[in-house]
Write a protein that holds these residues in place. Sequence first.
Motif, PDB file in Angstrom:
ATOM      1  N   LEU A  51       0.688  -1.327  -0.077  1.00 36.54           N
ATOM      2  CA  LEU A  51      -0.018   0.016   0.047  1.00 36.54           C
ATOM      3  C   LEU A  51       0.883   1.283   0.067  1.00 36.54           C
ATOM      4  CD1 LEU A  51      -2.829  -1.012   2.568  1.00 36.54           C
ATOM      5  CD2 LEU A  51      -2.996  -0.708   0.077  1.00 36.54           C
ATOM      6  N   GLU A  52       1.935   1.293   0.785  1.00 32.79           N
ATOM      7  CA  GLU A  52       2.857   2.293   0.789  1.00 32.79           C
ATOM      8  C   GLU A  52       3.548   2.562  -0.611  1.00 32.79           C
ATOM      9  OE1 GLU A  52       5.710   1.390   3.822  1.00 32.79           O
ATOM     10  OE2 GLU A  52       4.288   2.225   5.454  1.00 32.79           O
ATOM     11  N   GLN A  53       3.811   1.466  -1.433  1.00 36.75           N
ATOM     12  CA  GLN A  53       4.592   1.678  -2.394  1.00 36.75           C
ATOM     13  C   GLN A  53       3.234   2.108  -3.741  1.00 36.75           C
ATOM     14  OE1 GLN A  53       5.827  -2.414  -2.943  1.00 36.75           O
ATOM     15  NE2 GLN A  53       8.000  -1.851  -2.352  1.00 36.75           N
ATOM     16  N   ALA A  54       2.037   1.629  -3.450  1.00 32.29           N
ATOM     17  CA  ALA A  54       1.183   2.080  -4.260  1.00 32.29           C
ATOM     18  C   ALA A  54       0.801   3.838  -4.237  1.00 32.29           C
ATOM     19  CB  ALA A  54      -0.119   1.532  -4.026  1.00 32.29           C
ATOM     20  N   GLY A  55       0.814   4.356  -2.901  1.00 29.20           N
ATOM     21  CA  GLY A  55       0.841   5.504  -2.546  1.00 29.20           C
ATOM     22  C   GLY A  55       1.942   6.384  -3.051  1.00 29.20           C
ATOM     23  N   ILE A  56       3.135   5.937  -3.171  1.00 26.46           N
ATOM     24  CA  ILE A  56       4.354   6.581  -3.424  1.00 26.46           C
ATOM     25  C   ILE A  56       4.215   6.665  -4.970  1.00 26.46           C
ATOM     26  CG2 ILE A  56       6.634   6.392  -4.284  1.00 26.46           C
ATOM     27  CD1 ILE A  56       6.833   5.121  -1.170  1.00 26.46           C
ATOM     28  N   PHE A  57       3.889   5.575  -5.882  1.00 31.87           N
ATOM     29  CA  PHE A  57       3.800   5.677  -7.200  1.00 31.87           C
ATOM     30  C   PHE A  57       2.553   6.530  -7.595  1.00 31.87           C
ATOM     31  CE2 PHE A  57       1.033   3.941 -10.923  1.00 31.87           C
ATOM     32  CZ  PHE A  57       2.101   4.165 -11.808  1.00 31.87           C
ATOM     33  N   TYR A  58       1.406   6.575  -6.855  1.00 25.92           N
ATOM     34  CA  TYR A  58       0.167   7.438  -7.291  1.00 25.92           C
ATOM     35  C   TYR A  58       0.584   8.916  -7.157  1.00 25.92           C
ATOM     36  CZ  TYR A  58      -4.339   9.263  -7.699  1.00 25.92           C
ATOM     37  OH  TYR A  58      -5.573  10.226  -8.125  1.00 25.92           O
ATOM     38  N   ASN A  59       1.444   9.276  -6.066  1.00 28.34           N
ATOM     39  CA  ASN A  59       1.751  10.455  -5.896  1.00 28.34           C
ATOM     40  C   ASN A  59       2.697  11.006  -6.963  1.00 28.34           C
ATOM     41  OD1 ASN A  59       0.323  11.090  -3.405  1.00 28.34           O
ATOM     42  ND2 ASN A  59       2.030  10.355  -2.461  1.00 28.34           N
ATOM     43  N   GLU A  60       3.592  10.194  -7.458  1.00 30.46           N
ATOM     44  CA  GLU A  60       4.660  10.600  -8.682  1.00 30.46           C
ATOM     45  C   GLU A  60       3.891  10.677  -9.932  1.00 30.46           C
ATOM     46  OE1 GLU A  60       7.794  11.388  -8.536  1.00 30.46           O
ATOM     47  OE2 GLU A  60       7.528  11.452  -6.381  1.00 30.46           O
ATOM     48  N   TYR A  61       2.861   9.729 -10.082  1.00 31.39           N
ATOM     49  CA  TYR A  61       1.817   9.787 -11.235  1.00 31.39           C
ATOM     50  C   TYR A  61       1.292  10.981 -11.396  1.00 31.39           C
ATOM     51  CZ  TYR A  61      -2.100   8.672 -14.333  1.00 31.39           C
ATOM     52  OH  TYR A  61      -2.950   8.710 -15.340  1.00 31.39           O
ATOM     53  N   GLU A  62       0.494  11.562 -10.104  1.00 34.79           N
ATOM     54  CA  GLU A  62      -0.366  12.836 -10.022  1.00 34.79           C
ATOM     55  C   GLU A  62       0.909  14.093 -10.244  1.00 34.79           C
ATOM     56  OE1 GLU A  62      -3.542  13.689  -9.487  1.00 34.79           O
ATOM     57  OE2 GLU A  62      -3.965  11.650 -10.165  1.00 34.79           O
ATOM     58  N   LYS A  63       1.844  14.034  -9.840  1.00 34.23           N
ATOM     59  CA  LYS A  63       2.909  14.966 -10.003  1.00 34.23           C
ATOM     60  C   LYS A  63       3.306  15.033 -11.691  1.00 34.23           C
ATOM     61  CE  LYS A  63       7.431  15.999  -8.502  1.00 34.23           C
ATOM     62  NZ  LYS A  63       8.941  15.613  -7.799  1.00 34.23           N
ATOM     63  N   LEU A  64       3.528  13.994 -12.205  1.00 30.82           N
ATOM     64  CA  LEU A  64       3.897  13.979 -13.729  1.00 30.82           C
ATOM     65  C   LEU A  64       2.595  14.477 -14.363  1.00 30.82           C
ATOM     66  CD1 LEU A  64       5.760  12.824 -16.012  1.00 30.82           C
ATOM     67  CD2 LEU A  64       4.601  10.773 -15.798  1.00 30.82           C
ATOM     68  N   LEU A  65       1.672  14.134 -14.127  1.00 31.55           N
ATOM     69  CA  LEU A  65       0.577  14.622 -14.710  1.00 31.55           C
ATOM     70  C   LEU A  65       0.397  16.309 -14.569  1.00 31.55           C
ATOM     71  CD1 LEU A  65      -2.507  12.254 -13.883  1.00 31.55           C
ATOM     72  CD2 LEU A  65      -1.354  12.485 -16.137  1.00 31.55           C
ATOM     73  N   THR A  66       0.508  16.619 -13.559  1.00 32.58           N
ATOM     74  CA  THR A  66       0.736  18.158 -13.265  1.00 32.58           C
ATOM     75  C   THR A  66       1.786  18.759 -13.882  1.00 32.58           C
ATOM     76  OG1 THR A  66      -0.304  17.880 -10.956  1.00 32.58           O
ATOM     77  CG2 THR A  66       0.680  19.980 -11.408  1.00 32.58           C
ATOM     78  N   GLU A  67       3.011  18.330 -13.830  1.00 30.98           N
ATOM     79  CA  GLU A  67       4.205  19.034 -14.409  1.00 30.98           C
ATOM     80  C   GLU A  67       4.105  19.003 -16.040  1.00 30.98           C
ATOM     81  OE1 GLU A  67       7.334  16.575 -12.933  1.00 30.98           O
ATOM     82  OE2 GLU A  67       7.331  17.618 -11.232  1.00 30.98           O
ATOM     83  N   THR A  68       3.402  17.940 -16.632  1.00 32.39           N
ATOM     84  CA  THR A  68       3.196  17.902 -17.831  1.00 32.39           C
ATOM     85  C   THR A  68       1.787  18.534 -18.561  1.00 32.39           C
ATOM     86  OG1 THR A  68       2.323  15.770 -17.815  1.00 32.39           O
ATOM     87  CG2 THR A  68       4.735  15.890 -18.180  1.00 32.39           C
ATOM     88  N   GLY A  69       1.300  19.000 -17.886  1.00 33.25           N
ATOM     89  CA  GLY A  69      -0.199  19.538 -18.205  1.00 33.25           C
ATOM     90  C   GLY A  69      -1.031  18.414 -18.754  1.00 33.25           C
ATOM     91  N   CYS A  70      -0.931  17.321 -18.491  1.00 31.29           N
ATOM     92  CA  CYS A  70      -1.809  16.160 -18.852  1.00 31.29           C
ATOM     93  C   CYS A  70      -2.939  15.836 -17.914  1.00 31.29           C
ATOM     94  CB  CYS A  70      -0.869  14.960 -19.032  1.00 31.29           C
ATOM     95  SG  CYS A  70       0.453  15.108 -20.424  1.00 31.29           S
ATOM     96  N   LEU A  71      -3.907  15.112 -18.681  1.00 30.50           N
ATOM     97  CA  LEU A  71      -4.990  14.669 -17.816  1.00 30.50           C
ATOM     98  C   LEU A  71      -5.177  13.296 -18.190  1.00 30.50           C
ATOM     99  CD1 LEU A  71      -7.552  17.489 -18.365  1.00 30.50           C
ATOM    100  CD2 LEU A  71      -6.317  17.286 -16.372  1.00 30.50           C
TER     101      LEU A  71
END
Length: 95
Positions: free
Chosen positions: A8-28
């Motif tokens: 669960l911790e690893q999934a949370g880390i992955f999800y946070n990075e995924y959301e960060k990448l979406l924000t940084e690239t302006g993607c949805l």
Amino acid sequence: EKLTVRQLEQAGIFYNEYEKLLTETGCLDYASLIFDAVRLFDLPDVAADICNRYDHILVDEFQDINFNSGLLVRRLDGGRGIVWAVGDPKQAIYG
């Protein structure tokens, strides 16, 4: 099978990075598109304009909507009772 705390911790880390990448690239992603569409209804003029465009709303594959999709359908309906839904519980992906 239940996930471990570590998984669960690893999934949370992955999800946070995924959301960060979406924000940084302006993607949805699909979930963001639905969430942002729901947020548009917080703007009264936009909500009125969208709701006034439709006399009926048809939702196909209704068995597969999630919470935010359901919220979007309710916002589109605006309490008018104009939604027609088609679904087959035997085909539900959320089982």
